[in-house]
Design a protein around this motif. Structure first.
Motif, short mmCIF file in Angstrom:
data_model
loop_
_atom_site.label_atom_id
_atom_site.label_comp_id
_atom_site.label_asym_id
_atom_site.label_seq_id
_atom_site.Cartn_x
_atom_site.Cartn_y
_atom_site.Cartn_z
N ASP A 278 0.81 -1.21 0.00
CA ASP A 278 0.00 0.00 0.00
C ASP A 278 0.86 1.28 0.00
N HIS B 199 -6.50 -1.35 -6.11
CA HIS B 199 -6.26 -0.07 -6.79
C HIS B 199 -5.43 -0.26 -8.06
N HIS C 224 -3.98 -1.62 5.69
CA HIS C 224 -3.16 -0.46 6.07
C HIS C 224 -2.85 -0.45 7.57
N HIS D 143 0.75 3.35 -2.48
CA HIS D 143 -0.21 4.35 -2.94
C HIS D 143 0.45 5.61 -3.48
N ASP E 45 -1.38 -2.48 -4.20
CA ASP E 45 -1.75 -1.07 -4.07
C ASP E 45 -0.52 -0.16 -4.11
N HIS F 113 -2.64 -9.38 -1.95
CA HIS F 113 -3.00 -8.07 -1.41
C HIS F 113 -3.99 -8.19 -0.25
ZN ZN Z 1 -4.52 0.17 -0.08
#
Ligand code: ZN
Length: 238
Positions: free
Chosen positions: A8, A61, A148, A10, A34, A113
């Motif tokens: 993550d 994502h 997260h 991001h 992600d 994930h």
């Molecule tokens: Zn995420």
């Protein structure tokens, strides 16, 4: 063998650079999905991971940005950010994301994930859902992201909340389901970037946090016109 485990990210390049600096040399770098979504620098993050020869799996994502898949399941600001990333990334970068596997087995660990029951979408937040994934794994251990929140669930151990302490090694044995937390959008009330290090020789995992200049990422998010919520929450890690 020392392995850095992140998830993550991001598109938060400043946070990823801080984590890689603190991590130091590793034999492998695993990314539990992600990599893009929410943040200001998806291309630069992808380039840095390629340069570091990272092993990546797909997050929800990543799929949405690469293919538009499940975009309708996102909340409006997340969907808006994913569509902006779609426009910013080159065709080659989108193809790279589209080609990522949903699960990947390496060094007796399966990467995904969410979970092995639902690699893109399940949130593993308790021992029961962690055990369900381990039951499906052909490897001893499983690394995931998506929540997260850094966490560790071990098969056969006492039921535990899953939350972890930092800078101290936990044994992986007999079987572990671990989540390194989020590099680029932490959501456990701690704004620092999260990551983990697996020592395969010692069969341990150690969780870490890195301070980084989140004000720089916040400025980049606003400059690029992304929804402000993705900047604001970085101050609080929520
Ligand atoms: Zn995420």
């Amino acid at each position: 063998m020392r392995i850095g485990v992140v998830s993550d990210i991001h598109a938060n390049l400043v946070a990823l650079e801080a984590v890689l600096a603190d991590l130091g040399p590793v034999d492998a770098l695993w990314v539990c999905g992600d990599t893009v979504g929410y943040g200001p620098d998806p291309s630069d993050v992808l380039a840095l991971l390629v340069e570091r020869k990272a092993t990546l799996v797909a997050g929800n994502h990543d799929r949405a940005v690469a293919t538009g898949e499940d975009l309708e399941l996102f909340n409006p600001p997340a969907a808006a950010a994913a569509k902006m990333h779609q426009r910013w990334l080159s065709a080659a970068e989108r193809d790279m994301l589209a080609a990522l596997p949903r699960t990947l087995e390496t060094s007796d660990v399966t990467l995904c994930h969410g979970s092995l029951r639902d690699p893109l979408w399940e949130y593993v937040t308790n021992p029961k859902s962690a055990a369900a994934s381990l039951a499906l794994a052909k490897t001893s251990h499983c690394c995931a992201g998506h929540t997260h929140v850094p966490s560790l669930f071990r098969a056969g151990s006492e039921p535990q909340p899953g939350r972890v302490g930092y800078e101290m090694p936990y044994p992986l044995a007999p079987r572990a389901f671990l989540n390194p937390g989020s590099v680029g959008q932490p959501r456990d009330g701690d704004p620092r970037a999260a990551y983990a290090v697996i020592d395969l020789g010692a069969a341990t995992v150690t969780f870490h946090r890195s301070t980084y200049r989140f004000g720089e990422t916040q400025r980049r998010i606003r400059d690029r016109g992304l929804p402000a919520i993705f900047a604001d929450r970085l101050s609080f890690g929520l």
